[in-house]
Design a protein around this motif. Sequence first.
Motif, PDB file in Angstrom:
ATOM      1  N   PHE A 107       0.851  -1.198   0.000  1.00  0.00           N
ATOM      2  CA  PHE A 107       0.000   0.000   0.000  1.00  0.00           C
ATOM      3  C   PHE A 107       0.885   1.245   0.000  1.00  0.00           C
ATOM      4  N   GLY A 108       0.196   2.377  -0.232  1.00  0.00           N
ATOM      5  CA  GLY A 108       0.932   3.653  -0.239  1.00  0.00           C
ATOM      6  C   GLY A 108       1.530   3.969  -1.596  1.00  0.00           C
ATOM      7  N   GLU A 109       1.127   3.183  -2.623  1.00  0.00           N
ATOM      8  CA  GLU A 109       1.706   3.389  -3.955  1.00  0.00           C
ATOM      9  C   GLU A 109       1.011   4.524  -4.708  1.00  0.00           C
ATOM     10  N   MET A 110      -0.306   4.761  -4.407  1.00  0.00           N
ATOM     11  CA  MET A 110      -1.093   5.703  -5.216  1.00  0.00           C
ATOM     12  C   MET A 110      -0.556   7.135  -5.116  1.00  0.00           C
ATOM     13  N   LYS A 170      -1.369  13.784  -2.220  1.00  0.00           N
ATOM     14  CA  LYS A 170      -1.431  13.415  -0.790  1.00  0.00           C
ATOM     15  C   LYS A 170      -2.081  12.036  -0.651  1.00  0.00           C
ATOM     16  N   ARG A 171      -1.960  11.446   0.541  1.00  0.00           N
ATOM     17  CA  ARG A 171      -2.576  10.137   0.814  1.00  0.00           C
ATOM     18  C   ARG A 171      -4.096  10.233   0.663  1.00  0.00           C
ATOM     19  N   ASN A 172      -4.698   9.241  -0.008  1.00  0.00           N
ATOM     20  CA  ASN A 172      -6.156   9.308  -0.190  1.00  0.00           C
ATOM     21  C   ASN A 172      -6.910   8.522   0.885  1.00  0.00           C
ATOM     22  N   ALA A 173      -6.191   7.857   1.743  1.00  0.00           N
ATOM     23  CA  ALA A 173      -6.839   7.117   2.837  1.00  0.00           C
ATOM     24  C   ALA A 173      -5.823   6.944   3.971  1.00  0.00           C
TER      25      ALA A 173
HETATM   26  P1  CMP Z   1      -2.035   6.152  -0.975  1.00  0.00           P
HETATM   27  O1  CMP Z   1      -3.065   7.029  -1.539  1.00  0.00           O
HETATM   28  O2  CMP Z   1      -0.622   6.504  -1.162  1.00  0.00           O
HETATM   29  O3  CMP Z   1      -2.334   5.995   0.606  1.00  0.00           O
HETATM   30  C1  CMP Z   1      -3.498   5.263   1.000  1.00  0.00           C
HETATM   31  C2  CMP Z   1      -3.365   3.907   0.421  1.00  0.00           C
HETATM   32  O4  CMP Z   1      -4.403   3.005   0.685  1.00  0.00           O
HETATM   33  C3  CMP Z   1      -3.366   3.983  -1.092  1.00  0.00           C
HETATM   34  O5  CMP Z   1      -2.221   4.648  -1.527  1.00  0.00           O
HETATM   35  C4  CMP Z   1      -3.519   2.557  -1.475  1.00  0.00           C
HETATM   36  O6  CMP Z   1      -2.301   1.872  -1.430  1.00  0.00           O
HETATM   37  C5  CMP Z   1      -4.399   2.057  -0.356  1.00  0.00           C
HETATM   38  N1  CMP Z   1      -5.785   1.953  -0.841  1.00  0.00           N
HETATM   39  C6  CMP Z   1      -6.611   2.947  -1.160  1.00  0.00           C
HETATM   40  N2  CMP Z   1      -7.788   2.463  -1.578  1.00  0.00           N
HETATM   41  C7  CMP Z   1      -7.712   1.118  -1.532  1.00  0.00           C
HETATM   42  C8  CMP Z   1      -8.593   0.032  -1.822  1.00  0.00           C
HETATM   43  N3  CMP Z   1      -9.812   0.244  -2.264  1.00  0.00           N
HETATM   44  N4  CMP Z   1      -8.146  -1.211  -1.663  1.00  0.00           N
HETATM   45  C9  CMP Z   1      -6.903  -1.447  -1.195  1.00  0.00           C
HETATM   46  N5  CMP Z   1      -6.051  -0.468  -0.900  1.00  0.00           N
HETATM   47  C10 CMP Z   1      -6.434   0.804  -1.072  1.00  0.00           C
END
Ligand code: CMP
Length: 403
Positions: free
Chosen positions: A349-352, A359-362
């Motif tokens: 995780f954390g790739e997006m 910024k982090r979306n979650a």
């Molecule tokens: P990032 O946006 O860097 O930080 C939050 C991370 O949560 C995001 O990258 C993804 O790696 C992970 N993530 C977000 N949405 C989902 C999802 N629906 N399923 C699995 N992982 C998610």
Amino acid sequence: MNMRFIALAVSSAFLAIVLPLKIVFDDFHTLWVDVCIWIVSAVFAADMFFSIRRRKVRGQRVMTQYVKMWLVIDAISIIPVAVFLPHSPLQLIQLLKVIHITSFLQEYTRRKPRNAAFLRLGQFGYIILVAIHWIACAWMSIRPENRADDITRYIKSLYWATTTVATVGYGDITPNTNNEMIFAIGVMLFGVVMYGYLIGNIASLLNNMDPARVHHQENLDRVHAFMRYRNIPHELEQKINEYFNYIWEKRLSYDESSVMAMLPAGLKTEVSLYLKREVIERVSMFRNASDEFIKDIAAHIHPSIVLPGEFVFKAGETARSMYFISRGVVQVISTDNETIATLSDGDFFGEMALLHKRKRNASVRASDFTDLYVLDVATFERIVEEHPDFKLQLEETAEQRSK
Ligand code: CMP
């Protein structure tokens, strides 16, 4: 431990015990004792022969070194002086071989440091027992006592030697003549020096037997001292204790980076691959990746532990790394505080945020003790550039997750 060392150690131990007895007691001038001494000489001769042969193969320089250092000692120790001069202290010259055996032992422990502490402890025990035996024999020759039989005389002397070396000195057997008193002074001084030396060395030897535990315990003691000093609340202290228990159980107590820094590049890669093999085997996109990519990743991801309930990061934060889960469970929590996914061993995780430079979306929170491997942003950017396959797979996953 190889056969050569065992044969030499047993032979020299036999000589160290029997030769002083042979000087003191007539009963030891028997055929079987002489036969054993001949066998020991044969063992020493065979050792010298094989030493020379081995060094000849290894070249002139090694051979010259052997001739200069060991040839004379090895040659002298072959002569079974005790058979020809049964009462003469000259027979002890055969024990010169012990010097060579000691150097052999040092070389062995340098090459195999894992057994070093046990061997040194054994060496100490051996030296003390032999020293007490020699002192007992010397005491018997200084203080002839004709009334008792040989066994009683030896046991009495052994008793005197042990109490004197241990600096206990009950005083039930006391020196009478000048010679006896001078000898007793020498033995007492030897005892004091030996005692100090032993206490110092045994403490460090026992520590060296399990250095990882000592290292962990030292860290724990330091943290506990700090917690007491700063009045850390009980709950927090409990959490810290759990963390230390966890890293001890999972063998993560050592700071890998400081050990790795001592290794040359090739070895560093090999050790990294070994240490990170679990995560490399578990993460699906690593399975079909090239060796070059795996080595690159293994060299640049570093371990991190997250406690149950702790956030790895929160939504809206700036992204500095991406994460691979080696072991454990994390929950992905949306900005509305809803759990949108649960990730476990082999997931990432954390790739997006890194891919899309935002910024982090979650938020991501650990539900259990979780072992992560962290890839920092700078290495991430280099790796996605150099390995387009990796980038493609990340993009595919990110797209699916966005949906
Ligand atoms: P990032 O946006 O860097 O930080 C939050 C991370 O949560 C995001 O990258 C993804 O790696 C992970 N993530 C977000 N949405 C989902 C999802 N629906 N399923 C699995 N992982 C998610």
